[in-house]
Scaffold this motif. Structure first.
Motif, PDB file in Angstrom:
ATOM      1  N   LYS A  14       0.821  -1.208   0.000  1.00 44.94           N
ATOM      2  CA  LYS A  14       0.000   0.000   0.000  1.00 44.94           C
ATOM      3  C   LYS A  14       0.860   1.265   0.000  1.00 44.94           C
ATOM      4  CE  LYS A  14      -3.707  -0.168   2.634  1.00 44.94           C
ATOM      5  NZ  LYS A  14      -4.599  -0.410   3.791  1.00 44.94           N
ATOM      6  N   SER A  57       0.902  -5.224  -3.337  1.00 46.17           N
ATOM      7  CA  SER A  57      -0.339  -5.179  -2.566  1.00 46.17           C
ATOM      8  C   SER A  57      -1.422  -6.060  -3.178  1.00 46.17           C
ATOM      9  CB  SER A  57      -0.837  -3.739  -2.462  1.00 46.17           C
ATOM     10  OG  SER A  57       0.104  -2.924  -1.795  1.00 46.17           O
ATOM     11  N   ARG A  58      -1.623  -5.937  -4.467  1.00 43.26           N
ATOM     12  CA  ARG A  58      -2.690  -6.699  -5.117  1.00 43.26           C
ATOM     13  C   ARG A  58      -2.414  -8.200  -5.068  1.00 43.26           C
ATOM     14  NH1 ARG A  58      -6.588  -4.601  -8.128  1.00 43.26           N
ATOM     15  NH2 ARG A  58      -7.902  -6.022  -9.332  1.00 43.26           N
ATOM     16  N   LYS A 111      -4.759 -11.041  -3.096  1.00 42.80           N
ATOM     17  CA  LYS A 111      -5.363 -12.154  -3.818  1.00 42.80           C
ATOM     18  C   LYS A 111      -4.588 -13.454  -3.647  1.00 42.80           C
ATOM     19  CE  LYS A 111      -6.844 -11.272  -7.948  1.00 42.80           C
ATOM     20  NZ  LYS A 111      -6.879 -10.878  -9.371  1.00 42.80           N
ATOM     21  N   ASP A 140      -0.541  -9.230 -11.295  1.00 43.86           N
ATOM     22  CA  ASP A 140      -0.992  -8.800  -9.965  1.00 43.86           C
ATOM     23  C   ASP A 140       0.127  -8.194  -9.123  1.00 43.86           C
ATOM     24  OD1 ASP A 140      -3.665  -9.578 -10.321  1.00 43.86           O
ATOM     25  OD2 ASP A 140      -3.183 -11.659  -9.842  1.00 43.86           O
ATOM     26  N   THR A 188       1.446  -5.439  -8.397  1.00 43.44           N
ATOM     27  CA  THR A 188       1.240  -3.999  -8.499  1.00 43.44           C
ATOM     28  C   THR A 188       0.636  -3.482  -7.209  1.00 43.44           C
ATOM     29  OG1 THR A 188      -0.009  -2.289  -9.690  1.00 43.44           O
ATOM     30  CG2 THR A 188      -0.991  -4.457  -9.581  1.00 43.44           C
ATOM     31  N   ASP A 208      -1.850  -1.401  -7.260  1.00 46.51           N
ATOM     32  CA  ASP A 208      -3.228  -1.043  -7.564  1.00 46.51           C
ATOM     33  C   ASP A 208      -4.174  -2.032  -6.890  1.00 46.51           C
ATOM     34  OD1 ASP A 208      -5.585  -0.141  -8.602  1.00 46.51           O
ATOM     35  OD2 ASP A 208      -5.241  -0.898 -10.639  1.00 46.51           O
ATOM     36  N   ILE A 209      -4.980  -1.553  -5.960  1.00 50.11           N
ATOM     37  CA  ILE A 209      -5.904  -2.427  -5.232  1.00 50.11           C
ATOM     38  C   ILE A 209      -7.354  -2.106  -5.561  1.00 50.11           C
ATOM     39  CG2 ILE A 209      -4.303  -2.833  -3.344  1.00 50.11           C
ATOM     40  CD1 ILE A 209      -5.783  -0.747  -1.703  1.00 50.11           C
ATOM     41  N   SER A 210      -7.570  -1.410  -6.667  1.00 47.48           N
ATOM     42  CA  SER A 210      -8.943  -1.082  -7.054  1.00 47.48           C
ATOM     43  C   SER A 210      -9.680  -2.347  -7.485  1.00 47.48           C
ATOM     44  CB  SER A 210      -8.930  -0.073  -8.203  1.00 47.48           C
ATOM     45  OG  SER A 210      -8.244  -0.603  -9.334  1.00 47.48           O
ATOM     46  N   LEU A 220     -10.901  -4.719  -5.600  1.00 48.74           N
ATOM     47  CA  LEU A 220     -10.774  -5.871  -4.717  1.00 48.74           C
ATOM     48  C   LEU A 220     -12.010  -6.021  -3.839  1.00 48.74           C
ATOM     49  CD1 LEU A 220      -7.056  -5.594  -3.519  1.00 48.74           C
ATOM     50  CD2 LEU A 220      -7.980  -7.062  -5.309  1.00 48.74           C
ATOM     51  N   GLU A 241     -10.585  -9.858   0.231  1.00 51.22           N
ATOM     52  CA  GLU A 241      -9.224  -9.596  -0.250  1.00 51.22           C
ATOM     53  C   GLU A 241      -8.626  -8.384   0.466  1.00 51.22           C
ATOM     54  OE1 GLU A 241      -9.725 -11.270  -4.819  1.00 51.22           O
ATOM     55  OE2 GLU A 241     -10.283  -9.204  -4.337  1.00 51.22           O
ATOM     56  N   LEU A 258      -5.286  -8.258   2.824  1.00 53.07           N
ATOM     57  CA  LEU A 258      -4.222  -7.271   2.641  1.00 53.07           C
ATOM     58  C   LEU A 258      -3.953  -6.518   3.934  1.00 53.07           C
ATOM     59  CD1 LEU A 258      -2.271  -5.764   0.794  1.00 53.07           C
ATOM     60  CD2 LEU A 258      -4.152  -4.259   0.139  1.00 53.07           C
TER      61      LEU A 258
END
Length: 216
Positions: free
Chosen positions: A93, A121-122, A126, A133, A135, A137-139, A141, A145, A149
Motif C-alpha cells: 500500500k 499489494s494486489r 489475492k 498482480d 502492483t 493497484d488495489i482497485s 478488490l 481480499e 491485505l
C-alpha cells in the motif's frame, strides 16, 4: 592335545549353558553382531566435522535499516535482493519495508522472491503469483481480499522497519497544478447576466431601467 581341549570345551558349554556347542556359538555370533551395530549408532566412529560454509555464514551481516524517503516504483526494483550490498525491500500500500531479515523468504530463491523490490499489494491480497498482480493497484478488490491485505500490512508494520514510500505515478495536468479554486456566487452570476448585451447591442441593465420608468 587340541582335540582334548575341544572336547573339554564342548562338555563345559553343555554343562554350564545347557546349549549344544553349535547353538552356543550361533548365539554368541548374534550378540557380537548386535554389539557392533549399536556401537556404530552411538559414536563408534569419530564424527566428521561439518562444513562451515553454510548459506547463513555466506550471507553478509544485517545492516541497520536506511531511510530512503520517497522513491519511484522503478527505483524500488533495485532492492529485490540480487545485489547483496543493498537492503531487501518490499512495499505494501505504498509503504516500503526493509525485509532483509527474512531473506530466506523474500530473497532470490525464496518462495516469495517475486514480491521483493515491488509494491505487491494486489498480489498479497489475492494470494496470487501472477505477473499482472504484482502492483500496488488495489482497485476492484473484494472485502475478503482487502481484509487479507490488511492482515499482511499489520504483520509488516509489527515485524519490519518502514524505510520509505513509493512515489505516486498518477499524471498531474498543468491546469490542475496552476489553477486556483474560484468561488463563484449567485450574485456574480446575476451580475454577469445583467450586463450581457441583448440582440440590439444594448445592455440588459438599460432595458430594466426603461421598464421601471414606464411603470412610474
Amino acid at each position: 592335545m587340541s582335540v582334548q581341549l575341544w572336547e573339554t570345551l564342548k562338555e563345559a558349554i553343555v554343562l554350564y549353558t545347557g546349549l549344544t556347542p553349535s547353538t552356543f556359538f550361533t548365539v554368541l555370533a548374534l550378540i557380537l553382531a548386535a554389539y557392533y551395530v549399536v556401537l556404530g549408532f552411538f559414536g563408534g566412529q569419530p564424527e566428521r566435522p561439518r562444513p562451515r560454509h553454510t548459506e547463513e555464514e555466506e550471507m553478509p551481516p544485517l545492516r541497520p535499516p536506511v531511510q530512503l524517503g520517497e522513491i519511484t516504483a522503478e527505483e524500488l526494483k533495485a532492492y529485490d535482493g540480487t545485489d547483496t550490498g543493498k537492503p531487501l525491500l518490499m512495499a505494501i500500500k505504498g509503504q516500503i519495508y526493509d525485509v532483509s531479515q527474512s531473506r530466506m523468504f523474500y530473497g532470490p530463491g525464496g518462495p516469495y522472491a517475486l514480491f521483493a523490490g515491488k509494491d505487491a499489494s494486489r498480489a498479497l491480497a489475492k494470494m496470487s503469483f501472477e505477473e499482472k498482480d504484482l502492483t500496488g493497484d488495489i482497485s476492484g478488490l473484494g472485502p475478503f481480499e482487502l481484509d487479507a491485505l490488511q492482515d499482511w500490512e499489520y504483520k509488516f508494520m509489527s515485524k519490519y522497519v518502514k524505510v520509505g514510500t513509493v512515489k505516486s505515478e498518477l499524471p498531474v495536468t498543468e491546469s490542475e497544478s496552476t489553477a486556483e479554486p474560484s468561488e463563484t456566487t449567485s450574485r456574480d452570476i446575476d451580475t454577469a447576466s445583467a450586463v450581457k448585451p441583448n440582440e440590439d447591442g444594448k445592455s440588459e441593465i438599460g432595458a430594466v431601467k426603461k421598464r421601471k420608468l414606464f411603470r412610474r
